[in-house]
Motif scaffolding. Structure first.
Motif, PDB file in Angstrom:
ATOM      1  N   THR A   1      41.776  18.360  15.831  1.00 39.79           N
ATOM      2  CA  THR A   1      40.806  18.984  16.037  1.00 39.79           C
ATOM      3  C   THR A   1      39.834  17.629  16.037  1.00 39.79           C
ATOM      4  OG1 THR A   1      41.102  20.029  15.095  1.00 39.79           O
ATOM      5  CG2 THR A   1      39.415  20.452  15.280  1.00 39.79           C
ATOM      6  N   LEU A   2      39.208  16.600  15.794  1.00 40.02           N
ATOM      7  CA  LEU A   2      38.131  15.981  15.847  1.00 40.02           C
ATOM      8  C   LEU A   2      38.665  15.308  16.753  1.00 40.02           C
ATOM      9  CD1 LEU A   2      38.752  13.924  11.997  1.00 40.02           C
ATOM     10  CD2 LEU A   2      36.639  15.120  13.598  1.00 40.02           C
ATOM     11  N   SER A   3      40.015  14.506  17.359  1.00 45.27           N
ATOM     12  CA  SER A   3      40.009  13.384  18.326  1.00 45.27           C
ATOM     13  C   SER A   3      39.558  15.012  19.544  1.00 45.27           C
ATOM     14  CB  SER A   3      41.474  13.391  18.980  1.00 45.27           C
ATOM     15  OG  SER A   3      42.016  13.128  17.798  1.00 45.27           O
ATOM     16  N   GLY A   4      39.266  16.509  19.530  1.00 44.97           N
ATOM     17  CA  GLY A   4      39.437  16.859  20.408  1.00 44.97           C
ATOM     18  C   GLY A   4      37.596  17.104  20.907  1.00 44.97           C
TER      19      GLY A   4
ATOM     20  N   TYR B   1      45.187  18.262  21.752  1.00 40.76           N
ATOM     21  CA  TYR B   1      44.303  19.595  20.884  1.00 40.76           C
ATOM     22  C   TYR B   1      44.356  20.580  21.338  1.00 40.76           C
ATOM     23  CZ  TYR B   1      40.803  21.898  18.546  1.00 40.76           C
ATOM     24  OH  TYR B   1      40.310  23.103  18.368  1.00 40.76           O
ATOM     25  N   ILE B   2      43.542  19.809  22.646  1.00 43.05           N
ATOM     26  CA  ILE B   2      42.878  21.149  24.192  1.00 43.05           C
ATOM     27  C   ILE B   2      44.359  21.988  24.373  1.00 43.05           C
ATOM     28  CG2 ILE B   2      42.353  21.038  26.408  1.00 43.05           C
ATOM     29  CD1 ILE B   2      40.715  18.460  25.421  1.00 43.05           C
ATOM     30  N   ASN B   3      45.157  21.058  24.668  1.00 49.38           N
ATOM     31  CA  ASN B   3      46.482  22.053  25.312  1.00 49.38           C
ATOM     32  C   ASN B   3      47.441  22.763  24.497  1.00 49.38           C
ATOM     33  OD1 ASN B   3      47.441  22.273  28.084  1.00 49.38           O
ATOM     34  ND2 ASN B   3      49.062  22.252  27.287  1.00 49.38           N
ATOM     35  N   GLU B   4      47.500  21.998  22.728  1.00 47.55           N
ATOM     36  CA  GLU B   4      48.419  22.821  22.430  1.00 47.55           C
ATOM     37  C   GLU B   4      47.520  24.053  21.229  1.00 47.55           C
ATOM     38  OE1 GLU B   4      52.097  23.221  22.335  1.00 47.55           O
ATOM     39  OE2 GLU B   4      51.359  21.215  24.453  1.00 47.55           O
ATOM     40  N   TYR B   5      46.785  23.228  20.437  1.00 46.54           N
ATOM     41  CA  TYR B   5      45.959  23.746  19.413  1.00 46.54           C
ATOM     42  C   TYR B   5      44.974  24.808  19.510  1.00 46.54           C
ATOM     43  CZ  TYR B   5      48.839  21.684  16.074  1.00 46.54           C
ATOM     44  OH  TYR B   5      49.704  21.156  14.978  1.00 46.54           O
ATOM     45  N   ALA B   6      43.612  24.445  20.733  1.00 42.67           N
ATOM     46  CA  ALA B   6      42.908  24.750  20.905  1.00 42.67           C
ATOM     47  C   ALA B   6      42.898  26.476  21.476  1.00 42.67           C
ATOM     48  CB  ALA B   6      41.311  24.077  21.142  1.00 42.67           C
ATOM     49  N   SER B   7      42.688  27.723  20.851  1.00 45.12           N
ATOM     50  CA  SER B   7      43.415  29.120  21.028  1.00 45.12           C
ATOM     51  C   SER B   7      42.412  29.574  21.867  1.00 45.12           C
ATOM     52  CB  SER B   7      43.731  29.727  20.090  1.00 45.12           C
ATOM     53  OG  SER B   7      43.081  29.383  18.974  1.00 45.12           O
TER      54      SER B   7
ATOM     55  N   VAL C   1      35.847  27.168  22.928  1.00 49.15           N
ATOM     56  CA  VAL C   1      35.753  25.987  23.152  1.00 49.15           C
ATOM     57  C   VAL C   1      36.519  25.019  24.275  1.00 49.15           C
ATOM     58  CG1 VAL C   1      37.356  24.311  21.619  1.00 49.15           C
ATOM     59  CG2 VAL C   1      36.150  26.871  20.743  1.00 49.15           C
ATOM     60  N   VAL C   2      38.288  25.474  24.449  1.00 52.38           N
ATOM     61  CA  VAL C   2      38.604  24.553  25.036  1.00 52.38           C
ATOM     62  C   VAL C   2      37.650  24.463  26.350  1.00 52.38           C
ATOM     63  CG1 VAL C   2      40.573  25.059  26.872  1.00 52.38           C
ATOM     64  CG2 VAL C   2      41.075  25.543  24.735  1.00 52.38           C
ATOM     65  N   ARG C   3      37.159  25.928  26.812  1.00 53.57           N
ATOM     66  CA  ARG C   3      36.326  25.551  28.207  1.00 53.57           C
ATOM     67  C   ARG C   3      35.456  24.167  28.108  1.00 53.57           C
ATOM     68  NH1 ARG C   3      33.854  30.744  31.387  1.00 53.57           N
ATOM     69  NH2 ARG C   3      32.923  28.530  32.062  1.00 53.57           N
TER      70      ARG C   3
ATOM     71  N   ARG D   1      36.718  20.779  28.154  1.00 55.57           N
ATOM     72  CA  ARG D   1      36.584  20.308  29.685  1.00 55.57           C
ATOM     73  C   ARG D   1      35.562  19.700  30.007  1.00 55.57           C
ATOM     74  NH1 ARG D   1      40.695  24.123  29.982  1.00 55.57           N
ATOM     75  NH2 ARG D   1      42.733  23.511  29.533  1.00 55.57           N
ATOM     76  N   LEU D   2      34.570  20.971  29.761  1.00 51.93           N
ATOM     77  CA  LEU D   2      33.419  20.533  29.948  1.00 51.93           C
ATOM     78  C   LEU D   2      32.537  18.891  29.930  1.00 51.93           C
ATOM     79  CD1 LEU D   2      31.381  21.460  32.277  1.00 51.93           C
ATOM     80  CD2 LEU D   2      30.060  22.513  30.318  1.00 51.93           C
ATOM     81  N   MET D   3      32.908  19.041  28.477  1.00 52.18           N
ATOM     82  CA  MET D   3      32.367  17.354  27.600  1.00 52.18           C
ATOM     83  C   MET D   3      32.899  16.814  28.957  1.00 52.18           C
ATOM     84  SD  MET D   3      29.814  18.209  26.753  1.00 52.18           S
ATOM     85  CE  MET D   3      28.655  18.064  25.424  1.00 52.18           C
ATOM     86  N   THR D   4      34.735  16.899  28.592  1.00 54.55           N
ATOM     87  CA  THR D   4      35.386  15.549  28.512  1.00 54.55           C
ATOM     88  C   THR D   4      34.929  15.477  30.709  1.00 54.55           C
ATOM     89  OG1 THR D   4      37.193  16.612  27.722  1.00 54.55           O
ATOM     90  CG2 THR D   4      37.820  14.777  29.459  1.00 54.55           C
ATOM     91  N   ASN D   5      35.041  16.718  31.285  1.00 59.96           N
ATOM     92  CA  ASN D   5      34.475  16.375  32.941  1.00 59.96           C
ATOM     93  C   ASN D   5      33.149  16.009  33.201  1.00 59.96           C
ATOM     94  OD1 ASN D   5      36.921  17.961  33.645  1.00 59.96           O
ATOM     95  ND2 ASN D   5      36.105  19.435  34.700  1.00 59.96           N
ATOM     96  N   ASN D   6      32.202  15.720  32.089  1.00 56.28           N
ATOM     97  CA  ASN D   6      31.075  15.486  32.337  1.00 56.28           C
ATOM     98  C   ASN D   6      31.194  14.176  31.555  1.00 56.28           C
ATOM     99  OD1 ASN D   6      29.070  17.783  33.327  1.00 56.28           O
ATOM    100  ND2 ASN D   6      28.826  17.790  31.062  1.00 56.28           N
ATOM    101  N   LEU D   7      31.671  13.627  30.872  1.00 59.94           N
ATOM    102  CA  LEU D   7      32.083  12.304  30.134  1.00 59.94           C
ATOM    103  C   LEU D   7      33.070  10.891  31.703  1.00 59.94           C
ATOM    104  CD1 LEU D   7      31.620  10.253  28.171  1.00 59.94           C
ATOM    105  CD2 LEU D   7      34.429  10.920  27.231  1.00 59.94           C
TER     106      LEU D   7
END
Ligand SMILES: Nc1ncnc2c1ncn2[C@@H]1O[C@H](COP(=O)(O)OP(=O)(O)OP(=O)(O)O)[C@@H](O)[C@H]1O
Ligand SMILES: [Mg+2]
Lengths: 250, 403, 294
Positions: free
Chosen positions: B19-22, C96-102, C106-108, C111-117
Motif C-alpha cells: 500500500t505504501l509503495s502504491g 498494489y495497483i493491479n492486485e490489491y487496490a480494490s 483509489v486506483v484511478r 493512476r492519475l498521479m502516476t501519469n502526472n509524475l
C-alpha cells in the motif's frame, strides 16, 4: 438466369482451406439462408459476394463467383461499384459516429452524389423502407448512437438500401437484438424480398425457416446440402443436415 | 484450515508495504509541489534591489519610489532626467560605490573607510540630481539624503515583464514574458511540423501499411524515442544549426526554427504511438461497413476512422505539445538562448526549461535569481499538470463514449 | 448519374486515394529516414574515435584528448543507484495497483498521479532533486542525490510496465490458485509474478535506457563538469555521459578540438540505448518462445 452463382469456389486463409468447392445458385428476388455450425465458413462465403475477404491479407480465392453473370473477381471489375450493387448488413449494428441522416447519406456521398434534394429524398425513402422512418423522422440530426440496438440495426439496413443495391447480404442481422426487434427485422426481410435478392446467415433455425425461400447448410467449409427451405427443414437428404436442424449437434 | 498467526501477520505486513509503495507517486507529486513552491514563492517578498544595497537620492528630490524598470533605465542612461520618473526637471547623476575613489583621496576616505558614511551623506546632500547605489551599511542615522523605496516583485509584473536580467544591478529584471513566448514559439513550431508528419505515419502504420512493414517500422520509432535528448541536441547543433544558417543566410543558425525542428523529431514517437493506438481502436466492423457501401479505403479513413479516433488524436497532439514545452537539453543547445521577445522563427530564443538549466548553476541558493528559477519550474509543472489532466479528461470521455 | 460520370467519379476516387496513400508512405519513409540520418551521422563521425583508450582513459588536455572513462563509470553508478531505488518500489507499487487496490476511485487516483509524475519535465525533477536531496537532506552534489532524482523519474515507467505485465496475466490463473486455497500473497508470488516477470524485465531494461540518457535531472544533483577520478562513495560527485556530451558540445574549453570527443561520446550513448533495446527485444522473443514450448 441466376442473380448470384458460384462455381467451385475455394477460399484459403493462408494454409487454411475455409471454403471447399462451393457451387450454388441464387435466383433474383429470393431469400437464401446460410446455416451451419460456428466456423463452418458461412460468413466467409457471404463475404465473397462483395469482395470483403479482399481486405484480409493472405486470402486466396479460386473458382467462379458471378453476380449478374459477371465474374466479380475478374480484373476489369470495379470493387467500389460492385459494393454499391451488393449491400451488406453486419452482425452487430455498426452505425458511423455521425447523425442519423448522415449515416444513411454516407453511401451516396462517398460515391460522388452531390444533389441535395436527391440525397434527402433517398435518405427518407430508405428509412421508410427500413421501417424506421416513424421513429426517427424528428431526430435526423441526432447521433446514431442514441438509437436502441434494434433501431441501429434498421438504420444500418436503411444505410445499405440508400445506395440502391440489388443484392443485400445479411450476416446474422438479428443475433444481437431482442425478440421484438428481431421480429421487425424479419418482417422487413419479407418486404425487401420484392425488390432485392437477399442472402442471410443465421444461427436461428426458426428464423431461417420463417424468412427464407432456399437454405444452404455448411459444414467444415463444405456446402453439404442446398435446396428449398421447406424441403430442407422437413425432409433433408443428408443425415448431418437433419442432425443439425433438429439440434443434435452444432 | 486456519493459517498460523505469524503467517497472517506476515501477509498483513506485506500488504502494508504494498500500500505504501502504491502511494509513492502521489507522495512524490505532492513533495514536488511543496518543494518547488517553497523555494520559489519567496520571490514575491523580495525587493529587486541587490541584497545589502540601497538607492539614495537628494532629500529635496520629490521622487520617493522607483520601480525596477525605471531603475534599470536610469542606470542604463535611458532615462536621464528626473522629470521622466515624476520628479522635477533635473539631470540625473549616477553614482556608484567605486566613483568615490575619483572624487575623494584615500586620505579623505580614511584608512578603514571610516569616513565613507559622512562622505556619502555630504555627496547626496550637495548634488541635487544624484542617485547613488551604495551598500546599506554606509547609511547612518544622521544621513542627509533620502532612501528610495522599491516595490516588491509582483506576480503580474513577473508574468508580463518583457525583460529577463535576473542578475542586473542595481535592480534585477525578472520579467518572464520573453521566456514564455520563446517556449510557445518553439513548441508551436514543433507541433506544426510534427503533427502532420506524426498523423500521417500513424495512419499509414495503422491502416495502410502491410503488417510486415508495420512490424519493422514500430521498433524503429521506439528507437527514435529512446535516443537521449542531448544526442538530439548535439545532432541539431552540428547539423541543423549550420544548415539553417546557410540556407537562410543568417548571422547565427541557433534559432527558434532549429529548436522547433529538433523538438518536432523528438515529439514524433509520442504522437505516432498514441495516435496509432487510438486509430487502431476503430472497430473493424465500422470500417467494413464503410467499404461495403462502396467507399474507398481513403474515404473510409478520413470520413470514418479519423472522426472516430479524433479524441485520441487530440490527446496525442496535446501530449506532444506537453513534451515539447518541457524539453530542456536539446532546446538549450540549439536555440541560441537570447532572452528577448521573438519576432520570427529565424531569431534566437530562450525557453523556460533552457533558462533553468543554464542559470540555476550560477544562482546562489535562496537568492532572488534562484527563487525566480524555481517559480519558472513551478510554471512548467503547472503547465504539464494541465496537459495531463486534459488528456486524462479526453480519454475518460472517449472511454465512456465507446462503451 | 450517367455511366460517363460514374466512371469519372471512380477515377477521381482512385486518384485521390493514390495521392493520399503515396503521401503517407513518403512521410513515413521520411520519419524512418530521419532516424537513419541521425544514427548514421553519429556512427560515421564517432566510430573512428572509439577505441579501447577512449573507453578506459581519463579526459586529457582540456577534454580534447584521452577518453571518457569517468563519465562511463559515472553513468553506470547512476543507472545502478536509480535501479536500486525505483525497481523494488515501482514493482511493488504496480503489484498494489493491479492486485490489491480494490477501490476503483483509489486506483484511478493513483493512476492519475502516476501519469502526472510521468509527464513532469525532466528539468523540474532536477529542481526538485536539488532542493530536496542536495540541499534539504544535505547530500550535496552526489551519486545518491542524482540516483534518487533519476529513480523518481523512472518510477512511473516501472510502475506502468509492471501493471501492464500483470494485467496481461489471464485471470483464470489467479482463480485456479485461489481455488486450491492459496492466499492472495501466495498467488501473486507463485502464480502471477512468474507469468508476468518476463514482461516486467523487458520493461525494466528499457527504462534503464531512459536513465542513461537523461541530462537535465543530473545537472544540479550530481554531474561534474570535469572530475578525472573515480567516485569512492555514494556521496561523491561523478561525471556522466550525457552531461559530458553537453559540456563537450557547448561549453568545453576548446569546442572545436573536442568535437571528435563529442562524437565519440554521442556514439557511446547511442550504443548503450541500442544495446538495451536489442536485449529487450531478444528477451521478448526468448520468453515468448519459452511460453510456446511449455
Ligand atoms: N481472417 C481470418 N484469418 C484466418 N482464418 C479465418 C479468418 N476469418 C475466418 N477464419 C477461419 O475461417 C473459418 C470460417 O470462418 P467464418 O467466419 O466464415 O465462420 P462462420 O461460419 O461465419 O462462423 P460463425 O457462425 O461463428 O460466425 C473459421 O475456422 C475461422 O477460424
Ligand atoms: Mg460468421
Amino acid at each position: 438466369m441466376a442473380k448470384i452463382e458460384t462455381v467451385d469456389a475455394n477460399l484459403y486463409y493462408g494454409d487454411f482451406h475455409a471454403l471447399k468447392n462451393i457451387s450454388m445458385k441464387m435466383e433474383e428476388n429470393t431469400v437464401t439462408a446460410l446455416i451451419g455450425p460456428s466456423g463452418c465458413g458461412k460468413s466467409t462465403y457471404l463475404r465473397l459476394f462483395n469482395r470483403m475477404n479482399d481486405l484480409i491479407d493472405s486470402t486466396q480465392i479460386s473458382g467462379q463467383i458471378l453476380v449478374d453473370s459477371e465474374d466479380i473477381y475478374s480484373k476489369n471489375i470495379n470493387v467500389d461499384e460492385l459494393r454499391m450493387k451488393v449491400g451488406m448488413v453486419f452482425q452487430k449494428p455498426n452505425p458511423f459516429p455521425k447523425s442519423i441522416f448522415e449515416n444513411v447519406a454516407y453511401g451516396l456521398r462517398v460515391n460522388g452524389e452531390k444533389n441535395k434534394t436527391y440525397i434527402t429524398d433517398k435518405v427518407y425513402e430508405s428509412l421508410r423502407q427500413a421501417a424506421l422512418w416513424d421513429e426517427v423522422s424528428d431526430k435526423m440530426n441526432k447521433s446514431a448512437f442514441e438509437l436502441s440496438g434494434g433501431q441501429q440495426q434498421r438504420l444500418c439496413i436503411a444505410r445499405a438500401l440508400a445506395i440502391s443495391p440489388s443484392v443485400i447480404l445479411m450476416d446474422e442481422p438479428a443475433s444481437a437484438l431482442d425478440p421484438i426487434s428481431t421480429a421487425k427485422i424479419e418482417e422487413l426481410i419479407h418486404e425487401l424480398k420484392k425488390q432485392y435478392t437477399i442472402v442471410i446467415v443465421t444461427h436461428n433455425m426458426q428464423q431461417a425457416s420463417r424468412v427464407s425461400d432456399f437454405t444452404g447448410f455448411f459444414y467444415l467449409g463444405e456446402l453439404v446440402e442446398h435446396g428449398a427451405t421447406a424441403k430442407i427443414f422437413t425432409q433433408p437428404n443428408n443425415k448431418q443436415t437433419e442432425n443439425y436442424i433438429t439440434g443434435r449437434f452444432g | 484450515m486456519a493459517k498460523p498467526f505469524h503467517k497472517k501477520l506476515f501477509e498483513k505486513i506485506i500488504e502494508g508495504i504494498l500500500t505504501l509503495s502504491g502511494s509513492i507517486t502521489s507522495l512524490a507529486v505532492i513533495l514536488i509541489v511543496i518543494f518547488l513552491f517553497k523555494e520559489g514563492l519567496g520571490l514575491f517578498n523580495q525587493s529587486p534591489i541587490a541584497k545589502g544595497f540601497v538607492l539614495v537620492v537628494n532629500k529635496n528630490n520629490p521622487v520617493n519610489t522607483l520601480d525596477a524598470k525605471s531603475i534599470k533605465n536610469i542606470f542604463d542612461h535611458e532615462i536621464t532626467n528626473w522629470k521622466k520618473v515624476g520628479g522635477e526637471r533635473d539631470t540625473i547623476i549616477l553614482f556608484y560605490l567605486d566613483d568615490i575613489n575619483s572624487i575623494y583621496t584615500e586620505e579623505q576616505i580614511g584608512q578603514n573607510l571610516e569616513n565613507l558614511p559622512t562622505l556619502f551623506s555630504n555627496l547626496t546632500d550637495s548634488i541635487s540630481g544624484i542617485i547613488a547605489f551604495i551598500p546599506k551599511t554606509y547609511i547612518n542615522s544622521d544621513f542627509k539624503g533620502k532612501v528610495i523605496t522599491t516595490d516588491n516583485i509582483k506576480v503580474s509584473k513577473f508574468l508580463s515583464g518583457k525583460e529577463w536580467f535576473p542578475t542586473a544591478e542595481p535592480a534585477a529584471q525578472v520579467g518572464i514574458l520573453p521566456l514564455i513566448l520563446g517556449t510557445l514559439w518553439v513548441s508551436i513550431g514543433a507541433i506544426l511540423l510534427s503533427l502532420p508528419l506524426g498523423l500521417a505515419v500513424s495512419i499509414y502504420l495503422a491502416e495502410i501499411a502491410h503488417p510486415r512493414v508495420r512490424n519493422t517500422f514500430k521498433p524503429i520509432i521506439e528507437l527514435l524515442a529512446g535516443i537521449p535528448s542531448v544526442v538530439y541536441g548535439f545532432f541539431g547543433l552540428v547539423v541543423i544549426v549550420p544548415l539553417i544558417q546557410s540556407v537562410f543566410n543568417l548571422p547565427v543558425g541557433e534559432t527558434a526554427l532549429a529548436g522547433s525542428i529538433i523538438l518536432a523529431i523528438m515529439a514524433l514517437p509520442t504522437i505516432i504511438t498514441i495516435a496509432e493506438d487510438s486509430i487502431r481502436t476503430t472497430p473493424r466492423s465500422m470500417k467494413e461497413a464503410s467499404l461495403a457501401l462502396g467507399a474507398s479505403r481513403w474515404q473510409t479513413i478520413y470520413k470514418i476512422v479519423i472522426p472516430y479516433s479524433i479524441s485520441g488524436i487530440t490527446a496525442a497532439a496535446i501530449l506532444g505539445i506537453g513534451r515539447a514545452i518541457g524539453e530542456t537539453m536539446a532546446v538549450l543547445m540549439v536555440t541560441g538562448n537570447a532572452a528577448s521577445i521573438p519576432h520570427s522563427f529565424l531569431e534566437p530564443v530562450r525557453t523556460i526549461p533552457a533558462t533553468i538549466a543554464a542559470e540555476l548553476g550560477e544562482s546562489s541558493q535562496g537568492g532572488m535569481h534562484y527563487q525566480a528559477l524555481f517559480i519558472l519550474g513551478s510554471i512548467l509543472f503547472v503547465i504539464t499538470l494541465i496537459v495531463n489532466l486534459t488528456v486524462e479528461y479526453i480519454s475518460s470521455k472517449q472511454k465512456l463514449a465507446k462503451r | 448519374m450517367t455511366l460517363e460520370r460514374r466512371k469519372e467519379l471512380e477515377r477521381s476516387k482512385k486518384r485521390s486515394e493514390k495521392i493520399a496513400f503515396g503521401t503517407f508512405r513518403a512521410m513515413s519513409l521520411l520519419v524512418v529516414g530521419i532516424l537513419f540520418v541521425i544514427l548514421g551521422f553519429i556512427i560515421i563521425k564517432g566510430i573512428s574515435v572509439i577505441s579501447w583508450d577512449f573507453i578506459t582513459k581519463m579526459p586529457e588536455d582540456g577534454m580534447t584528448k584521452g577518453g571518457i572513462y569517468p563519465a562511463i563509470i559515472g553513468t553506470f553508478c547512476l543507472i545502478g543507484g536509480s535501479m536500486i531505488f525505483s525497481f523494488p518500489i515501482g514493482v511493488l507499487s504496480g503489484i498494489y495497483i493491479n492486485e490489491y487496490a480494490s477501490n476503483g476511485l483509489v486506483v484511478r487516483f493513483i493512476r492519475l498521479m502516476t501519469n502526472n509524475l510521468a509527464g513532469i519535465p525532466s528539468i523540474v525533477f532536477g529542481l526538485f532533486g536539488m532542493s530536496l536531496f542536495v540541499n534539504t537532506l544535505g547530500f550535496g552534489d552526489s551519486i545518491i542525490a542524482g540516483s534518487l532524482t533519476l529513480g523518481l523519474m523512472t518510477l512511473p515507467i516501472v510502475i506502468r510496465t509492471t501493471e501492464e505485465a500483470l494485467k496481461s496475466v489471464d485471470n483464470s490463473f489467479r482463480q485456479g490458485s485461489y481455488a486450491l486455497g492459496a492466499t492472495k500473497l501466495q498467488t501473486i508470488r507463485r502464480v502471477t509474478l512468474p507469468i508476468a516477470y518476463p514482461n516486467i524485465i523487458t520493461g525494466l531494461i528499457l527504462s534503464i535506457g531512459r536513465v542513461s540518457g537523461e541530462t537535465a535531472p543530473i545537472l544540479f544533483t550530481v554531474a561534474a563538469y570535469f572530475l578525472p577520478k573515480l567516485p569512492h562513495s555514494i556521496f561523491d560527485q561523478v561525471m556522466a555521459l550525457p552531461y559530458h556530451l553537453y559540456v563537450l558540445a557547448t561549453s568545453g574549453t576548446n569546442i572545436e578540438e573536442s568535437r571528435p570527443m563529442a562524437y565519440g561520446t554521442a556514439l557511446v550513448l547511442i550504443m548503450i540505448v541500442l544495446f538495451l533495446n536489442l536485449i529487450a527485444n531478444a528477451l521478448r522473443k526468448y520468453f515468448s518462445k519459452k511460453v510456446k514450448m511449455n
